[in-house]
Design an enzyme around this catalytic site. Sequence first.
Site, PDB file in Angstrom:
ATOM      1  CG  ASP A   5      40.116  43.405  32.879  1.00 51.26           C
ATOM      2  OD1 ASP A   5      40.678  43.611  33.974  1.00 51.26           O
ATOM      3  OD2 ASP A   5      40.707  42.910  31.890  1.00 51.26           O
ATOM      4  CD  GLU A  64      40.041  42.650  37.676  1.00 53.37           C
ATOM      5  OE1 GLU A  64      41.087  43.150  37.220  1.00 53.37           O
ATOM      6  OE2 GLU A  64      39.820  41.429  37.670  1.00 53.37           O
ATOM      7  CG  ASP A 136      41.730  42.377  28.080  1.00 51.74           C
ATOM      8  OD1 ASP A 136      42.298  42.579  29.156  1.00 51.74           O
ATOM      9  OD2 ASP A 136      42.329  42.188  27.007  1.00 51.74           O
TER      10      ASP A 136
END
Length: 169
Positions: A5, A64, A136
């Site tokens: 992330d 991502e 996170d």
Amino acid sequence: MLGIDPGSRVTGFAVVETHGGALYPVGFGVIRPAAGEMAARLAEIFAGVARVVAELRPEALAIESVFLARNAQSALKLGQARGAAICAAAQAGLPVFEYAPRAVKLAVVGSGRADKTQVQHMMRQILRIEEPLAADAADALAVAVCHSHTEQTRGYSSRRLAAAQDAAR
């Protein structure tokens, strides 16, 4: 599978393994570059991801993709953080897979509009994690889980196709 992330201030990481269809967390946490120049923060992200790859030995990276941010500067910084993480994985020879944030949330929560607390809750449930989970790190776990589910589905579909082709012969 290494899930990332990305973020210029906090980058979440997580490695999960699949055994017999079940997912297990190998390691997870966050990389927090020191405040300062962007180039120095990117170097810390690169080094942190490289360290995770060396220590936990994942087979691939799932990350991502950049979402459309309201602030162009934020999107640029996010893209740079992604680049640092991707370069560290690529240097180690890992294949890289990208997933939209909505697709990740849909895969692990069932809604592409899930909030961070829902993702944290689902990661603790799916992976049987008892300790508190940083947002996170939970997002990184979700990316890894999303990729694992995607790969399992691809493998299942490939096996069914091969079986159908064999039956047709």
